[in-house]
Design an enzyme around this catalytic site. Structure first.
Site, short mmCIF file in Angstrom:
data_model
loop_
_atom_site.label_atom_id
_atom_site.label_comp_id
_atom_site.label_asym_id
_atom_site.label_seq_id
_atom_site.Cartn_x
_atom_site.Cartn_y
_atom_site.Cartn_z
N ASP A 150 -6.18 -2.30 -2.87
CA ASP A 150 -5.30 -1.39 -3.61
C ASP A 150 -4.76 -2.10 -4.85
OD1 ASP A 150 -5.42 -1.13 -0.76
OD2 ASP A 150 -3.83 0.37 -0.78
N HIS B 152 0.82 6.25 -2.24
CA HIS B 152 -0.17 5.18 -2.18
C HIS B 152 -0.76 5.11 -3.58
CE1 HIS B 152 -1.16 3.77 1.89
NE2 HIS B 152 -2.30 3.28 1.40
N ARG C 240 5.38 4.28 6.01
CA ARG C 240 5.00 4.14 7.42
C ARG C 240 5.07 2.67 7.87
NH1 ARG C 240 -0.95 5.73 5.81
NH2 ARG C 240 -1.87 3.68 5.42
N ASP C 241 4.69 2.44 9.10
CA ASP C 241 4.76 1.07 9.64
C ASP C 241 3.58 0.25 9.14
OD1 ASP C 241 2.81 2.45 10.91
OD2 ASP C 241 3.34 1.81 12.94
N GLU C 242 3.53 0.05 7.83
CA GLU C 242 2.44 -0.72 7.24
C GLU C 242 3.01 -1.57 6.10
OE1 GLU C 242 -1.21 1.20 7.26
OE2 GLU C 242 -2.22 -0.63 6.65
N TRP D 238 -11.54 -6.18 -1.54
CA TRP D 238 -10.18 -6.54 -1.14
C TRP D 238 -9.97 -8.03 -1.43
CZ3 TRP D 238 -11.63 -1.84 -0.21
CH2 TRP D 238 -10.70 -0.86 0.09
N GLU E 19 -2.36 9.05 -0.78
CA GLU E 19 -3.35 8.12 -0.23
C GLU E 19 -4.74 8.74 -0.18
OE1 GLU E 19 -2.53 7.06 3.84
OE2 GLU E 19 -3.77 5.25 3.70
N ASP F 88 0.83 -1.21 0.00
CA ASP F 88 0.00 0.00 0.00
C ASP F 88 0.86 1.25 0.00
OD1 ASP F 88 0.93 -0.68 2.52
OD2 ASP F 88 -0.75 0.20 3.58
C1 BGC Z 1 -3.96 0.80 3.96
C2 BGC Z 1 -4.78 0.76 2.71
C3 BGC Z 1 -5.64 -0.44 2.81
C4 BGC Z 1 -6.56 -0.16 3.95
C5 BGC Z 1 -7.69 -1.08 4.14
C6 BGC Z 1 -4.88 1.02 5.10
O1 BGC Z 1 -4.27 1.15 6.29
O2 BGC Z 1 -2.94 1.71 3.90
O3 BGC Z 1 -4.20 1.09 1.57
O4 BGC Z 1 -6.24 -0.86 1.66
O5 BGC Z 1 -5.87 0.04 5.14
O6 BGC Z 1 -8.77 -0.28 4.13
#
Ligand code: BGC
Length: 922
Positions: free
Chosen positions: A508, A790, A499-501, A564, A769, A495
């Protein structure tokens, strides 16, 4: 009459060419690939698919037959001896997705191959340049190596202060070679991510291998030819193993060790001597290990490097490793070992900063002018122990300092301690950041621009497409979609990179995938990721919300979300459509049917209400709330439709009918629940209208009414969009298809909030984003979720290629074997052009307006045909390269349709010119 004479000459000429022995056609087979890769080493697909691209300068050129030769060595190949496979002359126009059907392939098998083709007149080409692939280790017991690790206590996976893991272990082994070497091959993987070194040098340009999979289920290994790195006498092989996705921090849960805490290495070096004997060097208890200058390194947190601890020559045979410790053998994983068959992650570009500022005394901020994912290369000279700290950010705050709040827990900090010996270069080994700005603190002296270089890092899928038009803002938007992709396709489609993701969010991925296929050749990338998606499917059949999953109970409910989870159906469908790949459908058919059963079981009344885990709706829409059940049901219907089509493609007729029935039934239920008598869609949001129209859920007679309501909605918002991740991808395509290209162009060219142009006005170099990531009124959005890289809203890229430049798939035929060129030259642009390297070769479509005329330049690759729509205000006067288009070679007039003359065009390059009334533009 003239045409007939010409054709007659050509027929006679063709006949003469076909019959004269030794004649060769100018048609050429080039760009040979195996499983989508150029000369791949160590694959484990036992019937790999071969492909080539045809090159020709002749209009209407075709392949009528081919002959593939696969030989076990170069000598046989040179003599045209296909001892593994010789297809002989096969009458076929296929040039890709041809599965190997020769002798059974074994571990380590070398396969040299080439192809020749016969052209439209039956004249044979020369053989292509030779190409090659090798097989990896196919059986478990081919692996003689043991997993080795450093003997130390693992650090907990949840440290209080977000501390990184322990220093990465460095491993080494020396060995002697006393005979001339014919070939040497390394098979390598790790739990962690490794850097391989041989005789004083790093081997290979790949970074972050083994790439991210569910390491509990499968671990990828890579194969390298290291023949030239070895030497007669003493040699050394070594590897450093960083944390990476295996043991480092992942996601927002402040959790290390998502798959394990102990980094370990598996390496097998097989040396074949000229005399036919061989020797194998493997990781075992004779290896030695040590900690080194990398004090810590973590994907999210960054790297700490102390150059004073460097171990000069650690990867050479001469190095004295007395101080190193013996390794320990660790348990073999339950996971299977598989070959990596997608392009590796690599450093693909260096960027020089455009500016340096000093917002605080001694603190310098370098601006790369471009938001990227990767790292910074530091060049500095100073005293031993000088500490230089690099911090990374996407934006600056109002004081000119870096803005890091939106990185959340990701520390994204690299630290380097100089050793004090002249100019020193530092590049981190096992981390990456998402950034445009680099803050440098502790730099000795005043830095110049060459102190920092931006290093762009991503999965090295080959670039495929390009787009350009007369509007600089639109060009910037296009570029931002490509940067969004480069910043986020790092082993998996993530995504965001900062960041911490950084997870493989499926919503996406599915909304952007069509744009992605245009920008880069992502066939191999998604072939790999679909395996991750299937690995992440729950026992009940739910596809996850992101893949791979993390081993964390709290994250297990992240599955089954509409738009998703549906990526599990949309990704194989798209890869089939774009590359003609039926294998991906067959491979994941079981998983896809499980998903369909899973949804049906939970929603017997055919409205998808039952949410398992999350439902994100039209994520990050702006001032609009589309019903979540509507989104869910629409996507479910879409899934059923795609399943029906895919079943047909792989010959499952019964299931094709069944899924079509399911689609029809959901459609009825959808109409009852959401479609009103006058074509309004419940909730009356743009996304509601878009999904209903795009997914064929509105009764035929109400479609144009629904489209009117959609346009009304856009108009009421002052010609602004309100779509989130889900709707944005359908917005301009649906408007254009429903006859509102003018509205689509209005949204494209808009630069007031919310719009794509608004972010560009604020200096965006990637896709944000959120529409309101930063606004003049409010400044930064909530830092809890505000990425500036994003790609989801970059799904507009698909529309630029398909509708503005006009390169589009045929609705029935996959893989651009036969396709459409159908541009919509809208108000506001004077020209637009796109190039796209399809699996059949390069397609070009460009148009230019001026002097009451439109000129279209079109290239159709050999062995393909296209339907070309030439926008016109007078169909009778269209010319092609100066001649009347109707009489032109390779061009056949069909009909006039909606202001365009429609031609069937065979391969070649064409220039169409037509009268074009500007006022009739959409
Ligand atoms: C992410 C998104 C992801 C979403 C789910 C977010 O935290 O960055 O891109 O699809 O969570 O809704």
């Amino acid at each position: 009459m003239k045409v007939w004479t010409m054709a007659g000459v050509l027929i006679v000429l063709g006949f003469a060419l076909a019959c004269s022995p030794g004649e060769r056609t100018e048609l050429k087979a080039a760009q040979l690939r195996c499983e989508y890769l150029k000369n791949p080493l160590g694959i484990d697909v036992t019937r790999p698919r071969l492909s080539w691209v045809l090159e020709s300068t002749v209009r209407g050129q075709k392949q009528t037959a081919h002959r593939i030769i696969v030989a076990s060595d170069e000598e046989n190949l040179n003599k045209n001896k296909g001892d593994l496979w010789d297809t002989g002359k096969v009458k076929s126009d296929r040039s890709n997705q041809i599965a190997y059907e020769g002798k059974t392939l074994h571990s380590r098998q070398r396969c040299y191959w080439k192809v020749c083709v016969w052209d439209k007149d039956g004249v044979k080409s020369d053989f292509s340049a030779p190409s090659c692939w090798t097989m990896g280790l196919l059986e478990d017991d081919d692996w003689k190596a043991s997993w080795i690790a450093m003997d130390r206590k693992p650090i907990s996976g949840k440290p209080k202060d977000l501390a990184p893991g322990p220093p990465p272990p460095w491993f080494r082994k020396t060995f002697a070679l006393d005979k001339p070497v014919k070939r040497a091959t390394v098979y390598i993987t790790a739990r962690g991510i490794y850097r391989l070194h041989i005789n004083g040098k790093p081997k290979g340009e790949d970074v972050f291998a083994p790439e991210w999979t569910d390491y509990n289920k499968r671990i990828q290994y890579r194969t390298y030819d290291v023949t030239s790195a070895l030497t007669h006498g003493n040699n050394a092989v070594g590897a450093i193993v960083g944390d990476g996705w295996y043991s480092g921090y992942l996601g927002w849960r402040k959790q290390r060790g998502n798959y394990g805490l102990q980094n370990s290495l598996l390496l097998q070096l097989e040396v074949d001597y000229e005399d036919g004997t061989s020797q194998t060097i493997v990781t075992d208890d004779s290896w030695r290990c040590s900690e080194g200058p990398i004090v810590s390194s973590d994907l999210l947190m960054g790297e700490y490097y102390d150059a004073r601890k460097e171990m000069q020559g650690w990867d050479t045979a001469k190095y004295d490793d007395k101080a190193w410790a013996p390794v320990i053998l660790v348990e073999k994983p339950q996971a299977i070992l598989v070959a990596q068959t997608s392009e590796p992650v690599r450093l693909t570009e260096y960027i020089t900063p455009v500016n340096i500022t000093e917002p605080k005394k001694g603190v310098y901020v370098f601006d790369l002018g471009q938001n990227i994912a990767g790292w910074a290369k530091l060049k500095a000279q100073g005293k031993a122990g000088t500490k230089i700290t690099l911090r990374f950010a996407e934006r600056l705050d109002s004081t000119g300092n870096i803005y890091t709040a939106n990185l959340r827990q990701a520390k994204a900090t690299d630290t380097c301690m100089l050793k004090g010996q002249g100019i020193e270069i530092f590049e981190p080994h096992f981390t990456f950041h998402g950034f445009q700005y680099v803050e440098v603190e502790g730099f000795p002296g005043i830095p110049t621009k060459d102190a920092i270089t931006g290093c762009v890092v991503h999965s090295a899928s080959p670039p495929a497409g390009n787009f350009k038009c007369s509007n600089p803002m639109v060009n910037k938007l296009f570029e931002n979609t490509t940067w969004g992709q480069r910043g986020n396709y790092i082993s998996i489609p993530t995504d965001c990179p900062q960041r911490d993701e950084r997870l493989g969010w499926m919503g996406d991925a599915q909304i952007f995938i069509r744009t992605a296929t245009f920008n880069m050749d992502v066939a191999a990338f998604f072939t790999k990721w679909m395996v991750d998606v299937e690995d992440a499917q729950s026992e009940e059949g739910a596809f996850p919300d992101f893949a791979p999953r993390l081993k964390d109970k709290a994250l297990m409910r992240f599955e089954g979300a509409p738009a998703w989870g549906d990526a599990g159906i949309i990704v194989p469908w798209t890869i089939y459509r774009v590359y003609g790949d039926t294998h991906i459908i067959e491979k994941h058919w079981g998983a896809m049917t499980k998903w369909m059963d899973f949804i049906l079981e939970a929603n017997p009344d055919l409205i998808r209400r039952k949410k398992v885990g999350n439902n994100y709706g039209d994520w990050l829409s702006i001032r609009a709330n589309t019903l979540k059940t509507l989104i869910g049901t629409a996507y479910w219907a879409y899934d059923a439709k795609l399943m029906s089509l895919m079943a047909g493609v792989i010959g499952r007729e019964k299931e094709a009918n069944q899924y079509d029935k399911i689609f029809q039934n959901i459609r009825v239920a959808f109409q009852k629940a959401f479609v009103r008598a006058e074509g309004q869609i419940r909730g009356a949001t743009q996304t509601g209208y878009l999904l209903s129209l795009a997914m064929d859920l509105v009764p035929e007679e109400l479609r144009s009414k629904s489209a009117e309501h959609l346009v009304e909605n856009i108009k009421k918002r002052g010609w602004h969009l309100s779509t989130g991740f889900v709707g944005a991808g359908y917005l301009n395509p649906v408007l254009t298809q429903m006859g509102y290209a003018d509205v689509a162009y209005r949204l494209l060219l808009n630069d007031t909030f919310p719009s794509w142009g608004y972010s560009i006005k604020q200096g965006a170099t990637t896709i944000w984003e959120r529409w309101d990531g930063w606004t003049e009124e409010k400044g930064f959005q909530n830092p809890g979720m505000n990425s500036f890289n994003h790609y989801a809203f970059g799904s507009i890229g698909e529309w630029l290629y398909r509708f503005v430049a006009g390169i589009d798939l045929d609705p029935e035929i996959p893989g651009y074997k036969h396709f459409r060129i159908k541009p919509f030259p809208g108000r506001g642009l004077e020209f637009a052009e796109a190039e796209y390297n399809s699996i059949h070769g390069k397609i070009i479509s460009g148009w230019k307006l001026g002097g009451g005329k439109i000129t279209m330049n079109v290239t159709i690759p050999p062995n393909t045909t296209a339907i070309v729509f030439v926008p016109t205000s007078d169909a009778s006067k269209i010319t092609e390269s100066g001649n009347s288009a109707a009489d032109s070679e390779g061009v056949k007039f069909f009909r006039v349709e909606n202001g365009a003359a429609v031609f069937k065009v065979s391969s070649g390059t064409y220039t169409f010119t037509s009268a074009f009334n500007n006022r009739e533009r959409p």
